[in-house]
Design a protein around this motif. Sequence first.
Motif, PDB file in Angstrom:
ATOM      1  N   ASP A 171     -32.371  17.606  48.238  1.00  0.00           N
ATOM      2  CA  ASP A 171     -33.014  16.420  48.802  1.00  0.00           C
ATOM      3  C   ASP A 171     -32.807  16.450  50.303  1.00  0.00           C
ATOM      4  OD1 ASP A 171     -34.244  13.715  48.658  1.00  0.00           O
ATOM      5  OD2 ASP A 171     -32.304  13.155  49.533  1.00  0.00           O
ATOM      6  N   ARG A 172     -33.895  16.322  51.035  1.00  0.00           N
ATOM      7  CA  ARG A 172     -33.846  16.251  52.497  1.00  0.00           C
ATOM      8  C   ARG A 172     -34.600  14.990  52.899  1.00  0.00           C
ATOM      9  NH1 ARG A 172     -32.310  21.271  54.534  1.00  0.00           N
ATOM     10  NH2 ARG A 172     -32.485  22.958  53.027  1.00  0.00           N
ATOM     11  N   SER A 173     -33.854  13.926  53.088  1.00  0.00           N
ATOM     12  CA  SER A 173     -34.498  12.678  53.498  1.00  0.00           C
ATOM     13  C   SER A 173     -33.563  11.903  54.407  1.00  0.00           C
ATOM     14  CB  SER A 173     -34.876  11.832  52.274  1.00  0.00           C
ATOM     15  OG  SER A 173     -33.742  11.539  51.498  1.00  0.00           O
ATOM     16  N   ASP A 174     -34.152  11.101  55.259  1.00  0.00           N
ATOM     17  CA  ASP A 174     -33.395  10.256  56.191  1.00  0.00           C
ATOM     18  C   ASP A 174     -32.387  11.046  57.020  1.00  0.00           C
ATOM     19  OD1 ASP A 174     -34.753   8.005  55.208  1.00  0.00           O
ATOM     20  OD2 ASP A 174     -33.307   7.795  53.574  1.00  0.00           O
ATOM     21  N   GLY A 175     -32.707  12.299  57.310  1.00  0.00           N
ATOM     22  CA  GLY A 175     -31.835  13.118  58.149  1.00  0.00           C
ATOM     23  C   GLY A 175     -30.647  13.721  57.433  1.00  0.00           C
ATOM     24  N   GLU A 176     -30.491  13.425  56.141  1.00  0.00           N
ATOM     25  CA  GLU A 176     -29.371  14.003  55.401  1.00  0.00           C
ATOM     26  C   GLU A 176     -29.878  15.042  54.403  1.00  0.00           C
ATOM     27  OE1 GLU A 176     -27.098  11.195  53.096  1.00  0.00           O
ATOM     28  OE2 GLU A 176     -28.745  10.771  51.760  1.00  0.00           O
ATOM     29  N   VAL A 177     -28.947  15.856  53.915  1.00  0.00           N
ATOM     30  CA  VAL A 177     -29.257  16.875  52.912  1.00  0.00           C
ATOM     31  C   VAL A 177     -28.265  16.704  51.766  1.00  0.00           C
ATOM     32  CG1 VAL A 177     -29.325  19.356  52.412  1.00  0.00           C
ATOM     33  CG2 VAL A 177     -30.107  18.515  54.638  1.00  0.00           C
ATOM     34  N   ILE A 178     -28.796  16.723  50.538  1.00  0.00           N
ATOM     35  CA  ILE A 178     -27.939  16.712  49.347  1.00  0.00           C
ATOM     36  C   ILE A 178     -28.350  17.885  48.476  1.00  0.00           C
ATOM     37  CG2 ILE A 178     -27.091  15.446  47.352  1.00  0.00           C
ATOM     38  CD1 ILE A 178     -28.052  12.858  48.694  1.00  0.00           C
ATOM     39  N   LEU A 179     -27.366  18.730  48.153  1.00  0.00           N
ATOM     40  CA  LEU A 179     -27.586  19.848  47.245  1.00  0.00           C
ATOM     41  C   LEU A 179     -27.072  19.435  45.873  1.00  0.00           C
ATOM     42  CD1 LEU A 179     -26.221  22.777  49.460  1.00  0.00           C
ATOM     43  CD2 LEU A 179     -28.575  21.911  49.324  1.00  0.00           C
ATOM     44  N   PHE A 180     -27.917  19.551  44.857  1.00  0.00           N
ATOM     45  CA  PHE A 180     -27.560  19.199  43.481  1.00  0.00           C
ATOM     46  C   PHE A 180     -27.435  20.478  42.654  1.00  0.00           C
ATOM     47  CE2 PHE A 180     -29.806  15.469  45.048  1.00  0.00           C
ATOM     48  CZ  PHE A 180     -29.052  14.408  44.568  1.00  0.00           C
ATOM     49  N   TYR A 181     -26.256  20.738  42.140  1.00  0.00           N
ATOM     50  CA  TYR A 181     -26.024  21.868  41.252  1.00  0.00           C
ATOM     51  C   TYR A 181     -25.752  21.322  39.857  1.00  0.00           C
ATOM     52  CZ  TYR A 181     -25.674  24.917  45.295  1.00  0.00           C
ATOM     53  OH  TYR A 181     -25.957  25.623  46.439  1.00  0.00           O
ATOM     54  N   GLU A 182     -26.398  21.902  38.862  1.00  0.00           N
ATOM     55  CA  GLU A 182     -26.264  21.451  37.474  1.00  0.00           C
ATOM     56  C   GLU A 182     -25.636  22.556  36.635  1.00  0.00           C
ATOM     57  OE1 GLU A 182     -27.010  18.278  36.795  1.00  0.00           O
ATOM     58  OE2 GLU A 182     -27.731  18.031  38.856  1.00  0.00           O
ATOM     59  N   PHE A 183     -24.658  22.172  35.830  1.00  0.00           N
ATOM     60  CA  PHE A 183     -23.957  23.113  34.964  1.00  0.00           C
ATOM     61  C   PHE A 183     -23.941  22.563  33.542  1.00  0.00           C
ATOM     62  CE2 PHE A 183     -22.214  23.400  39.234  1.00  0.00           C
ATOM     63  CZ  PHE A 183     -22.304  24.746  39.493  1.00  0.00           C
ATOM     64  N   ARG A 184     -23.675  23.451  32.596  1.00  0.00           N
ATOM     65  CA  ARG A 184     -23.591  23.072  31.182  1.00  0.00           C
ATOM     66  C   ARG A 184     -24.832  22.296  30.744  1.00  0.00           C
ATOM     67  NH1 ARG A 184     -17.213  21.347  31.256  1.00  0.00           N
ATOM     68  NH2 ARG A 184     -16.432  23.426  31.718  1.00  0.00           N
ATOM     69  N   ARG A 185     -25.988  22.870  31.092  1.00  0.00           N
ATOM     70  CA  ARG A 185     -27.295  22.276  30.750  1.00  0.00           C
ATOM     71  C   ARG A 185     -27.414  20.832  31.246  1.00  0.00           C
ATOM     72  NH1 ARG A 185     -30.913  24.535  27.939  1.00  0.00           N
ATOM     73  NH2 ARG A 185     -31.568  22.664  26.806  1.00  0.00           N
ATOM     74  N   GLY A 186     -26.889  20.586  32.431  1.00  0.00           N
ATOM     75  CA  GLY A 186     -27.016  19.275  33.064  1.00  0.00           C
ATOM     76  C   GLY A 186     -25.930  18.281  32.714  1.00  0.00           C
ATOM     77  N   ALA A 187     -24.952  18.682  31.895  1.00  0.00           N
ATOM     78  CA  ALA A 187     -23.865  17.767  31.528  1.00  0.00           C
ATOM     79  C   ALA A 187     -22.846  17.606  32.649  1.00  0.00           C
ATOM     80  CB  ALA A 187     -23.172  18.244  30.251  1.00  0.00           C
ATOM     81  N   VAL A 188     -22.839  18.537  33.611  1.00  0.00           N
ATOM     82  CA  VAL A 188     -21.941  18.469  34.767  1.00  0.00           C
ATOM     83  C   VAL A 188     -22.780  18.683  36.018  1.00  0.00           C
ATOM     84  CG1 VAL A 188     -20.000  19.571  35.972  1.00  0.00           C
ATOM     85  CG2 VAL A 188     -19.932  19.311  33.476  1.00  0.00           C
TER      86      VAL A 188
END
Length: 171
Positions: free
Chosen positions: A113-130
Amino acid sequence: MALFSSFKREEPMDEGPPKWPLDLVRFRIGPHGLGETPDSGSLWGRLMQAHAVCRPEGAGVEIGLVDGRVDSVFVEVDDFKGGFLRDGESCELGPRSTVGEIQQLFGEPYWTDRSDGEVILFYEFRRGAVELQFEFPDGERLGFVTLSRDGVMSDAAQRAAYGCDLPWPPA
């Protein structure tokens, strides 16, 4: 001899907040694994069990519990005393860490996500459970790390709010 001079406390409170490392691959904050019940044999474990949120003053970490189990770990990178591990090995992450450095360590995220000048990296593990998030409030330097069970992206409405159109759960 004073009445309590031979009383031995398990962990002296004057040691200050715990300096538990956060293992970003084993999903553990010190001795406490994500989804596990904190050890009631330790002072901090008992304190965690007594509250839905444990935020030791001065530690730069907030541990959330749901139904008595560790559900989330939120780290303020500037203030975090515990350091980071990657599968048990020291991992040099800090306030100067960049998006590129995180991607070198963890590969391409599920979503960025790149919005409002910030960046968030989303990593998903265990088929999205973590979910593991790295947040760069100014778009450049690492400010926050969040490790959680069933994180933001596990909710369809949240994925839509972030503009994520990728299939769920991730492969």
